[in-house]
Every structure is written in C-alpha cells, then in structure tokens.
Design a protein around this motif. Sequence first.
Motif, PDB file in Angstrom:
ATOM      1  N   LYS A 118       0.514  -1.299  -0.161  1.00 52.39           N
ATOM      2  CA  LYS A 118      -0.095  -0.287  -0.092  1.00 52.39           C
ATOM      3  C   LYS A 118       1.245   1.167   0.075  1.00 52.39           C
ATOM      4  CE  LYS A 118      -3.254  -0.189   2.548  1.00 52.39           C
ATOM      5  NZ  LYS A 118      -4.341   0.254   3.751  1.00 52.39           N
ATOM      6  N   GLU A 119       2.059   1.227   0.247  1.00 53.66           N
ATOM      7  CA  GLU A 119       2.795   2.649   0.538  1.00 53.66           C
ATOM      8  C   GLU A 119       3.171   2.232  -0.427  1.00 53.66           C
ATOM      9  OE1 GLU A 119       3.439   4.224   3.190  1.00 53.66           O
ATOM     10  OE2 GLU A 119       2.095   3.442   3.577  1.00 53.66           O
ATOM     11  N   VAL A 120       3.944   1.743  -1.453  1.00 52.34           N
ATOM     12  CA  VAL A 120       4.555   1.718  -2.722  1.00 52.34           C
ATOM     13  C   VAL A 120       3.341   1.822  -3.334  1.00 52.34           C
ATOM     14  CG1 VAL A 120       5.091   0.506  -5.058  1.00 52.34           C
ATOM     15  CG2 VAL A 120       5.858  -0.149  -3.022  1.00 52.34           C
ATOM     16  N   VAL A 121       1.955   1.513  -3.834  1.00 51.14           N
ATOM     17  CA  VAL A 121       1.278   2.332  -4.853  1.00 51.14           C
ATOM     18  C   VAL A 121       0.614   3.719  -4.065  1.00 51.14           C
ATOM     19  CG1 VAL A 121      -1.716   2.285  -4.616  1.00 51.14           C
ATOM     20  CG2 VAL A 121      -0.039   0.248  -4.569  1.00 51.14           C
ATOM     21  N   LEU A 122       0.736   4.106  -2.850  1.00 51.78           N
ATOM     22  CA  LEU A 122       0.752   5.376  -2.688  1.00 51.78           C
ATOM     23  C   LEU A 122       1.852   6.723  -3.176  1.00 51.78           C
ATOM     24  CD1 LEU A 122      -0.791   5.302   1.401  1.00 51.78           C
ATOM     25  CD2 LEU A 122      -1.503   6.294  -0.471  1.00 51.78           C
ATOM     26  N   TYR A 132     -16.379   5.830 -14.427  1.00 50.34           N
ATOM     27  CA  TYR A 132     -15.189   6.282 -15.282  1.00 50.34           C
ATOM     28  C   TYR A 132     -14.793   6.984 -14.719  1.00 50.34           C
ATOM     29  CZ  TYR A 132     -16.766   2.757 -18.561  1.00 50.34           C
ATOM     30  OH  TYR A 132     -16.848   1.419 -18.998  1.00 50.34           O
ATOM     31  N   GLY A 133     -15.870   8.559 -14.211  1.00 45.90           N
ATOM     32  CA  GLY A 133     -14.801   9.256 -14.098  1.00 45.90           C
ATOM     33  C   GLY A 133     -13.993   9.859 -12.282  1.00 45.90           C
ATOM     34  N   ARG A 134     -13.855   8.433 -11.850  1.00 45.39           N
ATOM     35  CA  ARG A 134     -12.731   8.429 -10.228  1.00 45.39           C
ATOM     36  C   ARG A 134     -10.959   7.815 -11.422  1.00 45.39           C
ATOM     37  NH1 ARG A 134     -16.293   4.644  -7.083  1.00 45.39           N
ATOM     38  NH2 ARG A 134     -15.308   3.195  -7.703  1.00 45.39           N
ATOM     39  N   PRO A 135     -10.478   7.928 -10.943  1.00 47.91           N
ATOM     40  CA  PRO A 135      -8.881   8.115 -11.497  1.00 47.91           C
ATOM     41  C   PRO A 135      -9.499   5.887 -10.720  1.00 47.91           C
ATOM     42  CG  PRO A 135      -8.753   9.439  -8.902  1.00 47.91           C
ATOM     43  CD  PRO A 135     -10.428   9.298  -9.254  1.00 47.91           C
ATOM     44  N   ILE A 136      -7.864   4.996 -11.566  1.00 54.10           N
ATOM     45  CA  ILE A 136      -7.525   3.597 -11.206  1.00 54.10           C
ATOM     46  C   ILE A 136      -6.931   3.476 -10.208  1.00 54.10           C
ATOM     47  CG2 ILE A 136      -6.881   2.210 -12.393  1.00 54.10           C
ATOM     48  CD1 ILE A 136      -7.661   3.440 -14.872  1.00 54.10           C
ATOM     49  N   ILE A 137      -6.179   4.662  -9.798  1.00 50.51           N
ATOM     50  CA  ILE A 137      -5.716   4.656  -8.775  1.00 50.51           C
ATOM     51  C   ILE A 137      -6.246   4.627  -7.522  1.00 50.51           C
ATOM     52  CG2 ILE A 137      -4.343   6.550  -8.749  1.00 50.51           C
ATOM     53  CD1 ILE A 137      -2.061   4.985  -7.732  1.00 50.51           C
ATOM     54  N   GLY A 138      -7.634   4.789  -7.438  1.00 49.79           N
ATOM     55  CA  GLY A 138      -8.421   5.855  -6.471  1.00 49.79           C
ATOM     56  C   GLY A 138      -7.216   6.612  -6.217  1.00 49.79           C
ATOM     57  N   TYR A 139      -8.219   6.942  -3.754  1.00 50.54           N
ATOM     58  CA  TYR A 139      -7.569   8.477  -4.009  1.00 50.54           C
ATOM     59  C   TYR A 139      -6.763   7.933  -2.081  1.00 50.54           C
ATOM     60  CZ  TYR A 139     -11.852  10.266  -6.338  1.00 50.54           C
ATOM     61  OH  TYR A 139     -12.737   9.971  -7.605  1.00 50.54           O
ATOM     62  N   ARG A 188      -5.569   4.509   1.739  1.00 48.81           N
ATOM     63  CA  ARG A 188      -5.167   3.467   3.475  1.00 48.81           C
ATOM     64  C   ARG A 188      -6.161   3.033   3.787  1.00 48.81           C
ATOM     65  NH1 ARG A 188      -0.670   6.363   5.050  1.00 48.81           N
ATOM     66  NH2 ARG A 188       0.000   8.158   3.779  1.00 48.81           N
ATOM     67  N   ALA A 189      -7.354   2.759   3.873  1.00 49.32           N
ATOM     68  CA  ALA A 189      -8.771   2.056   3.884  1.00 49.32           C
ATOM     69  C   ALA A 189      -8.855   0.938   4.113  1.00 49.32           C
ATOM     70  CB  ALA A 189      -9.311   2.906   3.988  1.00 49.32           C
ATOM     71  N   ILE A 190      -7.635   0.139   2.562  1.00 45.73           N
ATOM     72  CA  ILE A 190      -8.056  -0.765   2.012  1.00 45.73           C
ATOM     73  C   ILE A 190      -7.334  -2.460   2.583  1.00 45.73           C
ATOM     74  CG2 ILE A 190      -7.476  -2.972   0.333  1.00 45.73           C
ATOM     75  CD1 ILE A 190      -7.806  -0.431  -1.305  1.00 45.73           C
ATOM     76  N   ASP A 191      -8.435  -3.250   2.824  1.00 45.62           N
ATOM     77  CA  ASP A 191      -7.742  -3.905   4.219  1.00 45.62           C
ATOM     78  C   ASP A 191      -7.712  -5.278   3.820  1.00 45.62           C
ATOM     79  OD1 ASP A 191      -9.839  -4.565   4.912  1.00 45.62           O
ATOM     80  OD2 ASP A 191     -10.095  -3.775   7.003  1.00 45.62           O
TER      81      ASP A 191
END
Length: 513
Positions: free
Chosen positions: A162-166, A194-201, A206-209
Amino acid sequence: MKVFGKNVNGRRWFPVAAFGFVVCVLLAVCFAPNLYALSVTDNAGKITLENGLTVILKEDHSASVAAIQVWVMTGSANETEQEAGITHVIEHMIFKGTPLRKMGEIAKTIEASGGNINAYTSFDRTVYFVEIPGSHFDTGLDVLLDAVQHSLFDEVELAKEKEVVLEEYRRSLDIPENELGKAVMALSYKKHFYGRPIIGYEGSIRAIDRHAILKYINKWYVPKNMVLVAVGDFDSDDALQKVRALVKDFPRKPVSDFMSPVEPPQTALRKIVKNDRVKQVYMNLLWHIPSINNKEIYPLDLLEIILGQGKSSRLYNRMKMDSNLVYSIDAGTYALKNPGVFSIDATLAPEKVKEALEAIGEEMARVVSEPVSSSELAKAKTIAEAGFVFDLENMSGQARTLGFFQTMTGNMDHADSYLDRLRQVTPEDILRVARSCFTPENLTLGMVLPLDAKFQMDDQQAAGLFRVANTEPVKAAVSTEKETKGERILLANGMRVIIQEDHRLPEASFTGV
C-alpha cells in the motif's frame, strides 16, 4: 482506439539495417489485407469449462515462445466508493505469494525459466500475463493460475505494498498531464465511475485491508468472470488438460450484479481551468461517444487517425506544421464497455491558447460540416489496418487481441470482423457520427496554465468556438485526387528510372532491380 493499444506512430524504429526494416513496414502497410487473410482466430479454440472459465488456446510454432494471459472482467468502474483503488492494489498483491510459493518465488520462478510476468489495471478489466519460452509453457501456466486463484494477501505484505501504491499516487500528482486527465474525466463523468481515477484516492487506498480484498475477490475473481488466453509453441490438447487440472478446485460462483451508475447525457459545455507550477499549457478536450459494441466506434476509430494520429493528420498539419500553435497534439478514441470518450490532447505556449482553441474549433466544425475525402479515408483505413496487423506480429499481441475482443465485446470472433467493418466505413458514416458526437454541449474542456498566465473565456464563448450554425444533409464525398501515372525516364548512362507519385501515405519506397 486507444484502449486497444494500437499506436502505429509510436512504433520503435531501429536505425541499424534501416533499409530492410522500412521495406518490411511498407510491405505490411501496402499488403495488410493479404496479411490478414489468415485471421487471428484461425487455429484458435475456445471452450467454457464446467466451472465457467473461458479458455482460448492457439498454437503458433513460428517461434519457441508462449504468451499466457488471464483477463479478469473487473476494473475500477466495478468498485464501490469505499473500494476506490482496490482493483489496482490487488493487481500489485497478486504475485506476493501463495500456499505453494513464498514471497518472491512467483517472479523468481518465471524469470529463472527465461520469462517475465506482469499485470495492469484498467476501467473495465485487470490483466495478468506471462511471456515465456515454449519449453517452459507448463511452468508459466502453473504459476499464473496459482497466483490468480490462491494469492494469500498477507497483511504485512499488504501494508508494505500500500505504501508503494501511495508513492505511485503521490508521484502522479507531480505529472500535469495525469492531473489534468483525472480532473477532466471527473468533470465529464459526474455519475459513472469512469470519472474516478483508476488508482483511487489517498484516503481510500489507506482504508483497504485484507478483509476488503477478500470480499472483492469473492465478488469478481470467479471463473465465469475470467478468460484464460494462451498463444504460442505448445500442444493445445495437452494445454487444455493441464488447465483443467490446475482449476479443478476453482469453484463455479455467480458474478456480482453490481453496476456503475449510468451517466446521463451531457447537455452543456463543461470547463475547468487551473493555474499551476508549469512552464507550458496542457489542454484536454473530451466528447462522450458510444460504447465499444456500438457500430459508431468504427467511424470514430478512423476519425482518430484523420484528426490526430501522425504528422499527416489534420490537427498536426494545421496546428504544428502550418502555424506552430502547439508543441504537440493528438487525438484518440477511448472505447469502453460503457459509453467512452473521444479525446484531443495538446501542449502549447500560454500566449497561443486562444488562437489554438479557435483553430481546433475550426477543424472540428469542418469535420461536422463536410465529408472527409475518399483519399483521406483510404489512408486512414490503411494506417488502421497496418496497426492491427502489427499487433499480431508476436504471441503476446495475438493473445492480447483475442483476450481484448473476448472480454470487451463478448466474443473473440469480433476480432475477425473488426477490419471488415472498418473497410465498410464511408465518408457519410464519419460525417453522421461526427455530427452526433462533436457538439459543444457534449464537450468537456480542461486546461492547466502557468501561475502567471491568464485565460478569459466564459462557457458560452468557448461553446461558440465549436458550434456550427447550419449543416447540409449528408452527401457522398467526391474525391479531388487526380490519378498520377508513372513517369519513365532514361538517364544519360542508360539507367531507366520509373517514378510514380502517390500522396495517400507520407512514405516513400525505393526498389532497384
């Protein structure tokens, strides 16, 4: 069609042995119809296993190489608001270990066999792929299917990744084109994901577990929602038996019925202008277009080439070669499962913004007011066909083509009809589709300017640049091209020279006999 990955102008040119390579390219362009006589689906078998997994296998013994791909029919558009970015995180985590292979062993096993393994995430799909010598096909198949079925998603590794993705997310904030693209897509799609970035926010990442990942995997990573494609140097019967054995415990499950919200029709021009710490202006224009299975995609694919692909395109000629209004400009059709977008991207100097917008507006007005010439359309078809053929040069390209059409259109056989449908497009088809899509009410305009640059143009003024007062009924185009006969010349030393002009393509071919 940008999503498909065709980019003829972006092909790498090798200066060594240049003459031989140019001749090969010219022959591919000139004789693309004959090259495609053997379709990409020839010798390709498709079967749906008892658990719902679709398997496509194609033997190609022209080189001892194999390409193996797993297409999962889920992407960022399948995420809930709380899951934004989870598809991309899973893509990062899928090769981090299984009960059979510890952390690092998946990549190590493939690389030790002389291959490589990777993945990517898009709006509508996630693709995992291995390229490996044919002699190690079994290893590649085993490792890839193990990863997509049995990944552990270890909590310690998840925290690290997740830190790599961030960090990837934070780096993207420093790339003006990326930030503009995200902003314009968000403004263009107010409902659809489609209006959201593929990578997320940052917050959603951070909230993904692990619990959220397993819940998502249970919804989407099911056999019925996946396609395995393999092309290369292997025996299809043996390969199918191995696939059956490797997925025998992969249970049949229903696919989630989650759907992204429907985007309502856009009824007024939308505009976003930002000042940032940049040295040049970044401009992005988007128009909504139909989904990939709509017949109107074929004229749009050709219009992408006519308007903005290569140095002979209308926009490049008008705005770069003739008036030097931009540093760069291109156009693209982004065909998606749900209605996509047609894009024009440009970089330019701040003092040329107004003139550049006016020029783009004039070119778009021309597209919706008069048919393209028959010679211009013929050139676009040749370029599109060559690009399609180039994508079939290697095992990975063939697998990618089969996987794309199977997952995005529902049938791999549509790959065979793609070129036929392109060939049938007429100038009147392009004019009709252009008039339907390229209205100012359907346009989203975005720009990033330097901090000290000013841009004054309200929405009504901007819309006026792209409005055509009246359009005549669609009429057949008449070619203005004159046939040029070859000229025979006898030089003083007795050498005979035959010269024939052909301006359909910006290329020249020389042959000595």
